[in-house]
Design an enzyme around this catalytic site. Structure first.
Site, PDB file in Angstrom:
ATOM      1  N   HIS A 265      -6.487  17.603  13.794  1.00  0.00           N
ATOM      2  CA  HIS A 265      -6.216  16.164  13.711  1.00  0.00           C
ATOM      3  C   HIS A 265      -6.163  15.708  12.247  1.00  0.00           C
ATOM      4  O   HIS A 265      -5.258  14.966  11.853  1.00  0.00           O
ATOM      5  CB  HIS A 265      -7.314  15.411  14.470  1.00  0.00           C
ATOM      6  CG  HIS A 265      -7.332  13.938  14.229  1.00  0.00           C
ATOM      7  ND1 HIS A 265      -6.670  13.036  15.034  1.00  0.00           N
ATOM      8  CD2 HIS A 265      -7.934  13.191  13.262  1.00  0.00           C
ATOM      9  CE1 HIS A 265      -6.863  11.809  14.575  1.00  0.00           C
ATOM     10  NE2 HIS A 265      -7.639  11.875  13.508  1.00  0.00           N
ATOM     11  N   GLU A 266      -7.114  16.151  11.443  1.00  0.00           N
ATOM     12  CA  GLU A 266      -7.148  15.749  10.041  1.00  0.00           C
ATOM     13  C   GLU A 266      -5.981  16.348   9.254  1.00  0.00           C
ATOM     14  O   GLU A 266      -5.398  15.691   8.389  1.00  0.00           O
ATOM     15  CB  GLU A 266      -8.480  16.170   9.414  1.00  0.00           C
ATOM     16  CG  GLU A 266      -9.688  15.454   9.968  1.00  0.00           C
ATOM     17  CD  GLU A 266      -9.570  13.944   9.855  1.00  0.00           C
ATOM     18  OE1 GLU A 266      -9.021  13.459   8.838  1.00  0.00           O
ATOM     19  OE2 GLU A 266      -9.992  13.253  10.781  1.00  0.00           O
TER      20      GLU A 266
ATOM     21  N   GLU B  43      -3.557   6.967  14.349  1.00  0.00           N
ATOM     22  CA  GLU B  43      -4.602   7.826  14.915  1.00  0.00           C
ATOM     23  C   GLU B  43      -4.100   8.539  16.165  1.00  0.00           C
ATOM     24  O   GLU B  43      -4.343   9.736  16.351  1.00  0.00           O
ATOM     25  CB  GLU B  43      -5.840   6.992  15.251  1.00  0.00           C
ATOM     26  CG  GLU B  43      -6.692   6.632  14.061  1.00  0.00           C
ATOM     27  CD  GLU B  43      -7.258   7.860  13.363  1.00  0.00           C
ATOM     28  OE1 GLU B  43      -7.761   8.773  14.054  1.00  0.00           O
ATOM     29  OE2 GLU B  43      -7.183   7.918  12.136  1.00  0.00           O
TER      30      GLU B  43
ATOM     31  N   HIS C 186      -2.910  14.300   9.792  1.00  0.00           N
ATOM     32  CA  HIS C 186      -2.815  13.106   8.940  1.00  0.00           C
ATOM     33  C   HIS C 186      -2.106  13.426   7.623  1.00  0.00           C
ATOM     34  O   HIS C 186      -1.257  12.660   7.163  1.00  0.00           O
ATOM     35  CB  HIS C 186      -4.210  12.562   8.645  1.00  0.00           C
ATOM     36  CG  HIS C 186      -4.754  11.652   9.700  1.00  0.00           C
ATOM     37  ND1 HIS C 186      -4.080  10.545  10.152  1.00  0.00           N
ATOM     38  CD2 HIS C 186      -5.918  11.688  10.391  1.00  0.00           C
ATOM     39  CE1 HIS C 186      -4.806   9.928  11.075  1.00  0.00           C
ATOM     40  NE2 HIS C 186      -5.921  10.601  11.239  1.00  0.00           N
TER      41      HIS C 186
END
Length: 444
Positions: free
Chosen positions: A260-261, A325, A264
């Protein structure tokens, strides 16, 4: 600077002594839990132990995470974004002074001259309308001429600043973080560092077919901090707090979070967020000038300015942050699936966080007040994405998932916990055989 990196890239809420970045973030997209105390202080009785069994393609790692679920995220920069960061307060001050000057000028006019101006405005209303419409068309043209396609997802995005500027700004931010945590960095020989290094290495290797992933050099930093926190800077610098390693139940949850990071950074959410904020701030200067020109008193103008800023925040900034997100969750899940991770564990993590907040008695804020989706909605969103992620996993020739679905295990544990709690509250009641709970869960 706060507007231009975005919450999607790091979290400050759990950092106790951050002076440099006070007021650095406005909103969107990072992994962070807004908890005022270490998770676990009120949940010593809750222990859901699990061993993260590594998939076949993880065998090279030769590592496992065995944890308990504790309910315990000089300036030298490119001139363009840095210039706008510096002049932003001056822009607002200029708009306030201009609006106030127009108001005072209007008040000082004799009544006859006011009537002349009003009459002139009525006669030229179509010219005024044409001028305002032309200005609106220019803004629309600027918006659509600065749209680009988002990597991987293909979604249109607004880009006002160049990506290279943010890489230089990311280096500045990296230097500041290293100064902040220089005494808390774990050495490369630490087992926790090695686990994070292997997870990130495996994710990047499994997704090297994506140019944005292979173009960055992923550098690992593990910080000995209790906060449940992780973030990735746009230049590939990965920061993970030990509090996060204590919060995850297994290697699969950790892989999804880091995916997930990484998403980003790959999706360049910092640039997207900065561009939207800059565009909206520029538009808000017009309304700010109008507010100070129209309001009869300064006190009313201040109230109007506050209302205008809050409307912008809750109607545009925060919803956009929640959108980023959700996009990072989707792409991060795809990254994890290609790395042969058990993607079903992703929604369990957010269910655990929901349970942690409930046990701690933390107040539940409406989602529209937050820059992030609620834990419950996040888990539901991931549950809808998991079938597609399982197909991606299968297409990568990953070994079949063995053992029960972790979502079902979590539900069983929650059922057991609730029944045990009821028995403690009613010691004289007839106790059931908890080894054979009567459950009616949908088949997974």
């Amino acid at each position: 600077y706060r507007n231009f990196i975005g919450k999607g890239q790091r979290c400050l809420l759990n950092i106790s002594n951050t002076k440099v970045y006070k007021n650095v973030l406005h909103s969107s997209g990072r992994f962070c839990f807004q908890s005022s105390q270490p998770l676990g202080q009120k949940t010593t009785s809750l222990r859901i132990n699990s061993v993260g069994q590594l998939p076949h393609r993880f065998s090279a790692w030769n590592a496992q995470i065995i944890t308990s679920f504790h309910t315990s995220p000089s300036l030298q920069a490119a001139p363009v974004p840095l210039f706008w960061i510096i002049v932003k307060p001056a822009q607002k001050l200029f708009a306030i002074i201009l609006g106030r000057s127009i108001r005072n000028w209007w008040k000082a006019l004799p009544p006859n001259k006011r009537e002349l101006f009003k009459e002139s405005a009525r006669k030229n209303k179509w010219k005024i309308l044409l001028g305002v419409s032309s200005l609106g068309v220019l803004f629309i043209m600027f918006y659509f001429t600065h749209l680009e396609e988002t990597p991987i997802t293909g979604r249109a995005r607004l880009l006002v600043f160049g990506k290279e500027h943010f890489r230089e700004l990311s280096q500045i931010e990296y230097d500041m973080w290293m100064e902040e945590f220089k005494s808390k960095m774990l050495p490369e020989t630490d087992a926790r560092y090695q686990v994070v290094e292997r997870v990130v290495g495996h994710l990047s290797e499994s997704n090297k077919d994506i140019p944005q992933v292979s173009a960055l050099k992923w550098v690992i930093h593990v910080v000995d901090e209790p906060g449940v926190n992780a973030f990735v800077l746009p230049n590939g610098q990965v920061f993970v707090f030990t509090g996060l390693l204590n919060a995850v139940s297994d290697i699969h949850q950790l892989s999804f979070i880091l995916g997930h990071e990484i998403a980003h950074a790959v999706l360049e959410h910092a640039v997207k967020k900065a561009s939207l904020v800059h565009f909206l701030d520029f538009l808000s200067l017009i309304f700010l000038t109008m507010i100070w020109a129209i309001c009869p008193r300064d006190s009313l103008a201040v109230v109007g300015q506050w209302i205008q800023s809050k409307l912008q925040e809750f109607m545009f900034d925060r919803p956009y942050s929640r959108t980023l997100e959700a996009e990072a969750d989707k792409v991060g899940l795809q990254f994890a699936a290609k790395a042969c991770v058990d993607v079903r564990a992703s929604s369990v993590f957010w269910q655990q966080m929901e349970l942690a907040e409930t046990i701690q008695g933390q107040p539940k804020l409406p989602e529209w007040l937050s820059t992030h989706p609620s834990h419950e909605n996040r888990a539901e969103h991931l549950d809808r994405l998991i079938p597609e992620a399982l197909k991606i996993r299968e297409s990568c020739n990953c070994p079949s998932l063995s053992g029960p679905d972790p979502r079902l295990i979590f539900k069983l544990n929650m059922q057991h916990l609730l029944e045990s709690s009821k028995d403690q509250e009613n010691p004289n009641s007839t106790k059931r055989d908890l080894s054979k709970p009567k459950l009616d869960f949908p088949h997974t």
